[in-house]
Design an enzyme around this catalytic site. Structure first.
Site, PDB file in Angstrom:
ATOM      1  CB  SER A  62      -3.851  -0.005   8.487  1.00 48.17           C
ATOM      2  OG  SER A  62      -3.366   1.038   9.532  1.00 48.17           O
TER       3      SER A  62
ATOM      4  CG  ASP B  93      -2.511   7.091   5.122  1.00 47.40           C
ATOM      5  OD1 ASP B  93      -2.672   7.340   6.308  1.00 47.40           O
ATOM      6  OD2 ASP B  93      -2.590   5.847   4.669  1.00 47.40           O
TER       7      ASP B  93
ATOM      8  CG  HIS C 200      -5.072   4.704   7.030  1.00 54.32           C
ATOM      9  ND1 HIS C 200      -3.933   4.484   6.805  1.00 54.32           N
ATOM     10  CD2 HIS C 200      -5.386   4.157   8.057  1.00 54.32           C
ATOM     11  CE1 HIS C 200      -3.753   3.281   7.359  1.00 54.32           C
ATOM     12  NE2 HIS C 200      -4.617   3.243   7.976  1.00 54.32           N
TER      13      HIS C 200
END
Lengths: 276, 276
Positions: free
Chosen positions: B146, B222, B254
């Site tokens: 991320s 996600d 995610h």
């Protein structure tokens, strides 16, 4: 039963679910990993019982078990370690009350109304998961860490024919002779120590044993090893001539870094028994 | 440098250390996994940069990377994601300030005095770890998740010859065009958007690329995918003819359940480059 979360994980699904338990009288949360093979029908199940202070979440996120369970095509169940909530008794100590159910049915107040973890793990939760998910009740193994290792071993030996294989990471091996045990068994079961015997893995090994293979790992640098008393279980295993692998792992401590390091071995050990 | 903890882990050691950083002006904590091979001399290193809200600890305990790093004989470094502490600026939002350093050197108040994460990751921490531990500075790879994927990709492309391989899990690919980026780059670097370009993986891919292999994984489910903007990076990779594997993983979200599911692939990918 409510779905709290479901995440894709190693080709399968890591779910978290909440249900109302009749035996604890509370909402209970558990994690369930289903491998991809569960889409095609019932899969074998490995129960993972966690240790003091843990919820359903610790092992689910830190033990690294899903990688190997996916490889072996088996499901993993991660129950909570006690009832919880505002109406549930608790204690300021980390090792009594919420997060410390010790896998017994409490008979003493203030614990008796909700702390029925033996029945929860052996009756209530199985009834739920085998009715709701594609899991094969004929192919069950059980493992756990620390207090959960104690739970896994005592439950496995007390329910003949339920589990094909049993293992433990750093289990509390002899709670009737340890400060991790005497306090809790006294609080939950009362002062009559004859009631404690059914909840001591070393005594159960001496008295009944397990009809299947066992695998026990403990770190030589475990900071709680004097409380775990692995020597009592090792002696009982040898005396009974129990089929077992008992390992002292050099340099390892009590943490999930230890558990994850040997998780592949444990999952493979169970898979061999469950797929046989 | 102070040792906070060291745990035996997959035949090696998972350590946590604290040191005073000259560039952030604060104490900084990081995790370092050394495989057993480090006992015999310097080993390759894979940096793992974490995402929003994380400390050094999240990936160290939840990404399942040590199993594969041990198998490949490479070390893992888990830095923190920002300076921290009572004298350090912060914001009520989860995505700005402490836990959200974005791997840039802040030039704007109140962030400039401590939020120097680019220099921390690329200069200060390397200087420390290569002097204190048996790590091979000639064999470095970098990855992250991320915001940490953003950091890994931007740092890899900005420091030619430093890293042999670069990868990312669900990276923020185009922060100059996303609400995960515009707010933070504005706060840390100011309103002059020409200063932002050096911190956008898609623009760096367009402008400079990476002299080595890349691996990018993002889940099709996600929940933040519109903020990540993987399409901009995919297009830039294709336009540049960059050596890269860009994967959209069906059904994954995610979470660290996604990261751990593909960690073996990423560690193997880096190991192949690092041992070449």
């Amino acid at each position: 039963m409510d779905m709290i979360s479901e995440n894709a994980c190693f080709g399968g699904t890591q779910g978290v679910y909440k249900h109302t338990s009749d035996v604890t009288g509370t909402d209970m949360t558990f994690g369930l990993f289903q491998p991809a093979e569960a889409d095609d029908g019932p899969v074998p199940v490995l129960w993972f019982l966690s240790g003091l202070t843990c919820t359903h979440e610790n092992a689910m996120t830190k033990a690294g078990a899903q990688a190997w369970a996916a490889e072996q095509g088996i499901a993993l169940i991660f129950p909570d370690t006690s009832p919880r909530g505002p109406g549930v008794a608790d204690d300021d100590a980390y090792d009594l009350g919420q997060g410390a159910g010790f896998y017994v049915n409490a008979t003493q107040d203030p614990w008796a109304p909700h702390f029925q973890m033996w029945d929860y793990i052996t009756e209530d939760l199985p009834e739920l998961v085998f009715s709701k998910f594609p899991l094969d009740a004929e192919r069950q193994g059980i493992t756990g860490h620390s207090m959960g290792g104690h739970g896994a071993l005592t439950i496995a030996m007390s329910l003949p024919d339920r589990f094909r294989s049993a293992s433990a990471f750093s289990p509390i091996c002899n709670p009737t002779g340890s400060d991790w045990g005497k306090k809790q068994l006294g609080a939950y079961l009362g002062d009559d120590t004859t009631k404690w015997v059914a909840h001591d893995a070393s005594l159960l090994m001496k008295n009944v044993g397990f009809d299947g293979p066992m695998l026990i790992d403990t770190g030589t640098k475990d900071q709680f090893i004097d409380l775990l008393r692995p020597e009592t279980l090792a002696a009982a295993i040898a005396t009974r001539r129990q089929e077992a692998t008992f390992r002292m792992q050099p340099g390892y401590d009590h943490s999930y870094f230890f558990v994850s390091s040997f998780m592949e071995d444990h999952v493979s050990f169970h898979a061999e028994a469950l797929w046989a």
